[in-house]
Design an enzyme around this catalytic site. Structure first.
Site, PDB file in Angstrom:
ATOM      1  CE1 TYR A  73      -3.669   2.558   0.756  1.00  0.00           C
ATOM      2  CE2 TYR A  73      -2.202   3.325   2.502  1.00  0.00           C
ATOM      3  CZ  TYR A  73      -3.323   3.508   1.712  1.00  0.00           C
ATOM      4  OH  TYR A  73      -4.088   4.642   1.860  1.00  0.00           O
ATOM      5  CE  LYS A  88      -3.210   5.365  -1.410  1.00  0.00           C
ATOM      6  NZ  LYS A  88      -4.266   5.973  -2.231  1.00  0.00           N
TER       7      LYS A  88
HETATM    8  N1  LIG Z   1      -9.188   6.710   5.419  1.00  0.00           N
HETATM    9  C1  LIG Z   1      -7.919   7.042   5.629  1.00  0.00           C
HETATM   10  O1  LIG Z   1      -7.457   7.117   6.780  1.00  0.00           O
HETATM   11  C2  LIG Z   1      -7.014   7.323   4.456  1.00  0.00           C
HETATM   12  C3  LIG Z   1      -5.738   7.828   4.715  1.00  0.00           C
HETATM   13  C4  LIG Z   1      -4.892   8.103   3.646  1.00  0.00           C
HETATM   14  C5  LIG Z   1      -5.332   7.899   2.356  1.00  0.00           C
HETATM   15  N2  LIG Z   1      -6.569   7.392   2.131  1.00  0.00           N
HETATM   16  C6  LIG Z   1      -6.969   7.151   0.724  1.00  0.00           C
HETATM   17  O2  LIG Z   1      -8.229   7.742   0.478  1.00  0.00           O
HETATM   18  C7  LIG Z   1      -8.898   7.007  -0.546  1.00  0.00           C
HETATM   19  C8  LIG Z   1     -10.324   6.688  -0.093  1.00  0.00           C
HETATM   20  O3  LIG Z   1     -10.243   5.910   1.070  1.00  0.00           O
HETATM   21  P1  LIG Z   1     -11.452   5.730   2.098  1.00  0.00           P
HETATM   22  O4  LIG Z   1     -10.847   5.778   3.432  1.00  0.00           O
HETATM   23  O5  LIG Z   1     -12.574   6.636   1.769  1.00  0.00           O
HETATM   24  O6  LIG Z   1     -11.826   4.217   1.783  1.00  0.00           O
HETATM   25  P2  LIG Z   1     -13.213   3.441   1.728  1.00  0.00           P
HETATM   26  O7  LIG Z   1     -14.212   4.062   2.642  1.00  0.00           O
HETATM   27  O8  LIG Z   1     -12.859   2.022   1.892  1.00  0.00           O
HETATM   28  O9  LIG Z   1     -13.727   3.703   0.232  1.00  0.00           O
HETATM   29  C9  LIG Z   1     -13.060   3.133  -0.864  1.00  0.00           C
HETATM   30  C10 LIG Z   1     -13.871   3.389  -2.106  1.00  0.00           C
HETATM   31  O10 LIG Z   1     -13.214   2.745  -3.196  1.00  0.00           O
HETATM   32  C11 LIG Z   1     -14.120   1.865  -3.854  1.00  0.00           C
HETATM   33  N3  LIG Z   1     -13.418   0.699  -4.355  1.00  0.00           N
HETATM   34  C12 LIG Z   1     -12.636  -0.143  -3.654  1.00  0.00           C
HETATM   35  N4  LIG Z   1     -12.197  -1.135  -4.458  1.00  0.00           N
HETATM   36  C13 LIG Z   1     -12.713  -0.904  -5.683  1.00  0.00           C
HETATM   37  C14 LIG Z   1     -12.654  -1.573  -6.918  1.00  0.00           C
HETATM   38  N5  LIG Z   1     -11.961  -2.699  -7.061  1.00  0.00           N
HETATM   39  N6  LIG Z   1     -13.302  -1.054  -7.976  1.00  0.00           N
HETATM   40  C15 LIG Z   1     -14.037   0.066  -7.839  1.00  0.00           C
HETATM   41  N7  LIG Z   1     -14.144   0.759  -6.693  1.00  0.00           N
HETATM   42  C16 LIG Z   1     -13.497   0.280  -5.625  1.00  0.00           C
HETATM   43  C17 LIG Z   1     -15.145   1.505  -2.790  1.00  0.00           C
HETATM   44  O11 LIG Z   1     -16.413   1.207  -3.369  1.00  0.00           O
HETATM   45  P3  LIG Z   1     -16.986  -0.250  -3.720  1.00  0.00           P
HETATM   46  O12 LIG Z   1     -16.712  -1.121  -2.573  1.00  0.00           O
HETATM   47  O13 LIG Z   1     -18.431   0.046  -3.964  1.00  0.00           O
HETATM   48  O14 LIG Z   1     -16.300  -0.657  -4.976  1.00  0.00           O
HETATM   49  C18 LIG Z   1     -15.257   2.818  -2.020  1.00  0.00           C
HETATM   50  O15 LIG Z   1     -16.174   3.672  -2.664  1.00  0.00           O
HETATM   51  C19 LIG Z   1      -8.033   5.789  -0.828  1.00  0.00           C
HETATM   52  O16 LIG Z   1      -7.260   6.020  -1.963  1.00  0.00           O
HETATM   53  C20 LIG Z   1      -7.158   5.690   0.393  1.00  0.00           C
HETATM   54  O17 LIG Z   1      -5.935   5.049   0.119  1.00  0.00           O
HETATM   55  C21 LIG Z   1      -7.424   7.101   3.144  1.00  0.00           C
END
Ligand SMILES: NC(=O)c1ccc[n+]([C@@H]2O[C@H](COP(=O)([O-])OP(=O)(O)OC[C@H]3O[C@@H](n4cnc5c(N)ncnc54)[C@H](OP(=O)(O)O)[C@@H]3O)[C@@H](O)[C@H]2O)c1
Length: 348
Positions: A224, A228
């Site tokens: 991961y 990034k």
């Molecule tokens: N949350 C944190 O603390 C954090 C920190 C740093 C960076 N980020 C980054 O922020 C971004 C969003 O994260 P989040 O925390 O909002 O995660 P999340 O709540 O798990 O949401 C992930 C989204 O991606 C979609 N997704 C996952 N696999 C997919 C696939 N194979 N095809 C199409 N869609 C897919 C999911 O929808 P479906 O399941 O409907 O496909 C969901 O809408 C990510 O890039 C993550 O690395 C998050």
């Protein structure tokens, strides 16, 4: 007189040293002044960008003028919030993810919640970003996006490990999917959208980065973190390539946000809700905030407490300390995860 007493009588005072070595004194004074000046300028810059200055007005990218925002991974979490807030700013929105019911509900919410005088359109495009060899779905996506005046692309879709795990033990499909979704799919979507932006000489691309890729390495989330890091480096190169074409590209350096991925359910000072986090991103477009002058051009750490952490991590600079801290944190998260699975009678 014994030699030690003799030496004592001839010890020079600081004023003597200054008088005897004027050039050396000037050199060290200048060095100190430059170091302090750099430190002060950086601290003031970070504070101004994070707490005072507004970012670029989104009208530059077509807000309120019929332009579209495309948000990947928008069925929940941060992506969903980007879609809602960009619609409120006046963009038509195309959202994509696998869960079509969640996307349809989002489209309805966007269309019904916008006031009639600022009506926007919303579209859902269901797809699985890990399916790189499914030419049909990629062709359909390209056809859907072709002809749209896309002002903003949020490359938000991302996958992480189910729980922190050593690279050697991580399931092969999990590792492969993380690379496919975070890197390959993001690159593909950008290729589809970028030429239109360059042609129109207007666009904003936001890539969802993470502290693990732009700040500190992340043992037990190695793949991961690597994806990034790719986004951060790729962003910087791409941003410079297209800046003269009116397209702005930024990598969002993000610490924890409440979401399914982070498995954090309650917000706190360092972990905002997606709503609060996305608001800070859209208020600070074009600024670096906590990442200012840290040797990471085109990276931004917009949320205030993430910016403060980023600033101090760079000030301290002792990366190995943070890597060890993260490693220990992940070991304990892994232990708790395995205990939870055991309680629920599930496999790893
Ligand atoms: N949350 C944190 O603390 C954090 C920190 C740093 C960076 N980020 C980054 O922020 C971004 C969003 O994260 P989040 O925390 O909002 O995660 P999340 O709540 O798990 O949401 C992930 C989204 O991606 C979609 N997704 C996952 N696999 C997919 C696939 N194979 N095809 C199409 N869609 C897919 C999911 O929808 P479906 O399941 O409907 O496909 C969901 O809408 C990510 O890039 C993550 O690395 C998050």
């Amino acid at each position: 007189m014994p030699p030690s007493v003799h030496a004592f009588h001839h010890t020079s005072s600081p004023t003597d040293i200054v008088a005897q070595h004027p050039y050396l004194t000037f050199f060290f004074a200048a060095l100190g002044l430059v170091s302090f000046g750099k430190f002060a300028a950086k601290a003031v810059g970070v504070l101004l960008q994070t707490f005072v200055l507004p970012g670029t007005n989104l009208k530059k990218y077509g807000a309120g003028k019929g332009s579209w925002a495309v948000v990947t991974g928008a069925s929940e979490g941060i992506g969903r919030e980007f879609a809602l807030q960009l619609a409120k700013k006046g963009f038509n929105v195309l959202v994509s993810a696998r869960n079509s019911a969640a996307l349809d509900a989002l489209v309805t919410e966007i269309e019904t919640s916008c006031p009639p005088e600022r009506k926007v359109q919303a579209k859902a495009f269901t797809m699985d970003f890990s399916q790189l060899s499914d030419e049909a779905q990629w062709g359909r996506l390209a056809a859907e996006l072709e002809g749209l005046d896309i002002g903003v692309l949020v490359n938000n879709v991302g996958r992480s490990h189910r729980s922190p795990i050593y690279f050697a033990e991580a399931p092969a499909d999990e590792v492969e999917d993380i690379v496919k979704i975070n890197v390959n799919a993001t690159v593909r979507v950008t290729r589809i959208v970028l030429s239109g932006m360059v042609g129109r000489k207007r666009g904003l691309i936001l890539n969802m980065g993470s502290f693990s890729g732009t700040g500190v390495a992340s043992p037990m989330l190695a793949t991961y973190a690597g994806t990034k890091a790719f986004l951060s480096s790729w962003t910087a190169s791409l941003a410079e390539e297209v800046s003269s074409s009116g397209v702005d590209v930024q990598c969002l350096n993000t610490y924890f946000v409440v979401s399914n991925m982070s498995k954090i359910r309650r917000s706190n000072i360092t972990t905002p809700t997606p709503k609060v986090y996305v608001r800070s991103v859209l208020q600070k477009v074009g600024l670096s905030c906590g990442a200012l002058w840290t040797g990471r051009p085109f990276v931004s750490t917009p949320f205030w407490s993430h910016a403060v952490i980023d600033y101090f991590m760079n000030l301290i600079g002792w990366k190995m300390f943070f890597i060890r801290y993260t490693h220990n944190l992940h070991k304990s998260i892994r232990k708790r995860y395995l205990r939870k699975l055991e309680r629920e009678g599930k496999n790893k």
